[in-house]
Design a protein around this motif. Structure first.
Motif, PDB file in Angstrom:
ATOM      1  N   GLU B  29       6.438 154.605  32.590  1.00 28.85           N
ATOM      2  CA  GLU B  29       6.126 154.683  34.016  1.00 28.85           C
ATOM      3  C   GLU B  29       4.796 153.979  34.333  1.00 28.85           C
ATOM      4  O   GLU B  29       3.941 153.843  33.451  1.00 28.85           O
ATOM      5  N   PHE B  30       4.630 153.564  35.584  1.00 32.06           N
ATOM      6  CA  PHE B  30       3.350 153.027  36.058  1.00 32.06           C
ATOM      7  C   PHE B  30       2.864 153.967  37.155  1.00 32.06           C
ATOM      8  O   PHE B  30       3.561 154.202  38.142  1.00 32.06           O
ATOM      9  N   THR B 179      -1.552 141.240  34.805  1.00 32.60           N
ATOM     10  CA  THR B 179      -1.564 141.378  33.340  1.00 32.60           C
ATOM     11  C   THR B 179      -1.093 142.778  32.936  1.00 32.60           C
ATOM     12  O   THR B 179      -0.273 142.948  32.017  1.00 32.60           O
ATOM     13  N   ILE B 180      -1.592 143.765  33.676  1.00 33.08           N
ATOM     14  CA  ILE B 180      -1.239 145.149  33.324  1.00 33.08           C
ATOM     15  C   ILE B 180       0.230 145.439  33.669  1.00 33.08           C
ATOM     16  O   ILE B 180       0.917 146.156  32.937  1.00 33.08           O
ATOM     17  N   ILE B 181       0.709 144.845  34.753  1.00 28.17           N
ATOM     18  CA  ILE B 181       2.126 145.006  35.102  1.00 28.17           C
ATOM     19  C   ILE B 181       3.013 144.411  34.006  1.00 28.17           C
ATOM     20  O   ILE B 181       4.027 144.987  33.607  1.00 28.17           O
ATOM     21  N   ASP B 182       2.583 143.252  33.477  1.00 24.46           N
ATOM     22  CA  ASP B 182       3.330 142.629  32.363  1.00 24.46           C
ATOM     23  C   ASP B 182       3.414 143.588  31.180  1.00 24.46           C
ATOM     24  O   ASP B 182       4.459 143.724  30.544  1.00 24.46           O
ATOM     25  N   THR B 189       3.507 152.897  28.995  1.00 26.70           N
ATOM     26  CA  THR B 189       3.180 153.771  30.125  1.00 26.70           C
ATOM     27  C   THR B 189       1.768 153.430  30.595  1.00 26.70           C
ATOM     28  O   THR B 189       0.866 153.307  29.766  1.00 26.70           O
ATOM     29  N   VAL B 190       1.583 153.277  31.900  1.00 26.14           N
ATOM     30  CA  VAL B 190       0.254 152.900  32.405  1.00 26.14           C
ATOM     31  C   VAL B 190      -0.225 153.928  33.432  1.00 26.14           C
ATOM     32  O   VAL B 190       0.513 154.281  34.358  1.00 26.14           O
ATOM     33  N   ASP B 201      -1.485 149.448  47.715  1.00 25.38           N
ATOM     34  CA  ASP B 201      -0.543 149.233  48.819  1.00 25.38           C
ATOM     35  C   ASP B 201       0.468 148.112  48.511  1.00 25.38           C
ATOM     36  O   ASP B 201       1.621 148.181  48.929  1.00 25.38           O
ATOM     37  N   ARG B 202       0.015 147.071  47.794  1.00 23.48           N
ATOM     38  CA  ARG B 202       0.929 145.961  47.476  1.00 23.48           C
ATOM     39  C   ARG B 202       1.954 146.343  46.407  1.00 23.48           C
ATOM     40  O   ARG B 202       3.085 145.874  46.437  1.00 23.48           O
ATOM     41  N   MET B 203       1.541 147.187  45.464  1.00 20.66           N
ATOM     42  CA  MET B 203       2.425 147.478  44.324  1.00 20.66           C
ATOM     43  C   MET B 203       3.519 148.488  44.671  1.00 20.66           C
ATOM     44  O   MET B 203       4.608 148.434  44.114  1.00 20.66           O
TER      45      MET B 203
END
Lengths: 301, 231
Positions: B29-30, B179-182, B189-190, B201-203
């Motif tokens: 999960e993020f 980078t972290i999304i990659d 898990t982040v 808001d963008r993510m």
């Protein structure tokens, strides 16, 4: 196995880096620890000297029971001497006749030969020379001899008075020097702990990162413990050299005037002192390092 | 994968950092963790990598209750949790390659394996050409990417980032985010603690809001409006 090899390589490398980075601190610590260890070495030498003197006293301690002229030789040989020999504290009993006493004195003091040739009568009394197994029984054996044997004894003397005072003095010396020594050793441990603590704090950021990336406490501690061991070994070796110099130089020189020191100077095995000094140095190093790292690591989980 | 069950944390000086928090974060999960300064975000993150333990309640990481871990077990848990800090925490006297490889060195990996892995992650964060430079020669964004590379070099299951874009301009922040999304897309898990409204808001990822130590919002595709939607 390979992981262990790489971990050990890392630990030794970090120890070397740490020693290189804190040169002046390390030098100060070595000087202080060496001073403490020299004190320990001298204490060992002095202790050996005192022991040798005491042992010399102990070997020569004997009760001398001077006999009145005209004692019954038969009773003495057949009853009294065997009786005293049977005391459990007694090692040997020897009868020294007037003649024996004169010959002994001539040997010990050759200058008196002429005196004995002038005087007609031998003024020296016969005596019993009783050696005891341990010096602390001298007084008890003397008392018992006086009470039991009904000897015509003029006087009983023994070297106990001198020996006891020497024993007391050497005991006091040992106690006081041991106290000073303990203070020195504690001071050394504190200095090592403070030195390594400064190194640890100078690398606090690195330790923090190590913890966060999963280094174990021992992995973090080992370079500092090795640093402590290094301090101990170097200081121990330097202290040994100093003690060797003192033993060979000062003691040998002094032994020209004080014969009992000759045995110490020649008889002490320097390797015996060497390993003790290095061992104490290493223990000091390990304890100091453990204190300093434990206090830093305990601040963090 | 990560579970907080009625967790409270009260420091020895009486400050209540976390109050009765329960949450669950699944594997892969993020999650954004937001809230005002002093809300308890850092304390909550520290519990994930076992730098703090709860006063009451239980925290489970990978099924292990961190309160019941022995001190000697903690390093092994941390090897599975990468951590990225706002202040980078890089070693100034070591180059980028050494900084990133440090984590693997501590774990006793062979030099060749370290080299392969470090080169791989430096490429992943776009710093392969700067591996022999020192932290002082890098920009803030580059330093943060070194920090990320160090955190992921041993393929941890969890990546905890504490305001990693706090000191960076919007463009660099977005680069770090990508980078972290990659990394997250590869299954890690982040947990991403931030004050950056634009990123959150963008993510439109899951958002946890902490206020005064309490979890006041838990939205699957949330935004940064933590003051309005109080639970």
């Amino acid at each position: 196995m390979r992981k262990m090899y790489y971990s050990l390589k890392y630990i030794f490398n970090e120890t070397f880096i740490s020693l290189r980075k804190s040169g002046m601190l390390i030098l100060c610590a070595i000087i202080i620890i060496t001073t403490a260890l020299i004190s320990l070495g001298l204490f060992i030498l002095a202790d050996r000297a005192a022991s040798a003197v005491i042992s010399g006293f102990e070997n020569n301690l004997e009760i001398v029971a001077f006999l009145e002229d005209g004692f019954n030789a038969s009773t003495l040989k057949n009853v009294i001497i065997p009786n005293i020999s049977n005391y459990p504290e007694v090692a040997s009993v020897r009868l020294v006749t007037k003649e024996d006493a004169r010959e002994e004195l001539k040997k010990e003091v050759p200058e008196l030969r002429d005196v004995f040739s002038i005087i007609e009568e031998n003024p020296l009394p016969s005596s019993l020379r009783i050696k005891v197994k341990t010096p602390d029984t001298l007084a008890a054996v003397t008392d018992r001899m006086k009470k039991e044997n009904g000897l015509a004894i003029e006087e009983i003397t023994y070297g106990g008075e001198n020996a006891n005072s020497f024993l007391k003095a050497s005991q006091k010396f040992r106690e006081s020097s041991l106290f000073v020594l303990i203070i020195f050793i504690i001071a050394s441990v504190v200095v090592i702990a403070a030195t390594i603590r400064l190194t640890v704090y100078s690398r606090f950021n690195e330790i923090e990162i190590m913890r966060l990336v999963g280094a174990t406490d021992w992995y973090i501690k080992w370079p500092y413990i090795l640093e402590g061991i290094f301090l101990g070994v170097v200081s121990g070796a330097l202290a040994t050299l100093a003690v060797l110099f003192i033993k060979n130089g000062v003691f040998l020189e002094l032994s020209k005037s004080f014969i009992f020191l000759k045995n110490i100077a020649e008889g002490v095995n320097i390797f015996d002192i060497c390993w003790k000094l290095i061992l104490v140095g290493i223990l000091q190093g390990i304890i100091g390092a453990m204190f300093s790292t434990a206090s830093v690591l305990s601040e963090k989980k | 994968m990560i579970e907080f069950s009625d967790v409270s944390k009260i420091y020895s000086n009486g400050v209540v950092a976390i109050s009765d928090v329960s949450l669950r974060i699944e594997k892969g999960e993020f999650v954004f963790l937001i809230g005002p300064s002093g809300a308890g975000k850092t304390t909550l993150l520290k519990m994930v990598f076992c730098d703090e333990t709860p006063t009451t309640g239980n925290v489970f990481v990978d099924g292990r209750n961190i309160s019941k871990l022995r001190r000697s077990e903690i390093p092994y848990l941390r090897r599975n949790v990468g951590v990225v800090f706002q202040d980078f925490k890089l070693l100034d006297d070591r180059d980028i390659f050494e900084n990133v490889g440090f984590a693997l060195k501590v774990m006793g990996f062979a030099p060749q394996l370290i080299a392969n892995q470090v080169n791989h992650v430096l490429e992943q964060v776009g710093l392969s050409t700067k591996k022999r430079m020192f932290p002082s020669q890098l920009s803030g964004g580059e330093k943060q990417r070194v920090c990320i590379a160090r955190a992921i070099v041993n393929n941890p299951a969890i990546l905890v980032t504490d305001e990693p874009t706090g000191n960076l301009d919007p463009y660099i922040s977005w680069e770090i985010m990508k980078t972290i999304i990659d990394i997250n897309n590869k299954g890690t898990t982040v947990i991403f603690a931030t004050h950056n409204k634009d990123l959150v808001d963008r993510m439109r990822k899951r958002v946890l809001v902490l206020r005064d130590g309490r979890l006041t919002k838990d939205e699957p595709r949330g935004t940064f409006d933590f003051e309005e939607n109080v639970l």
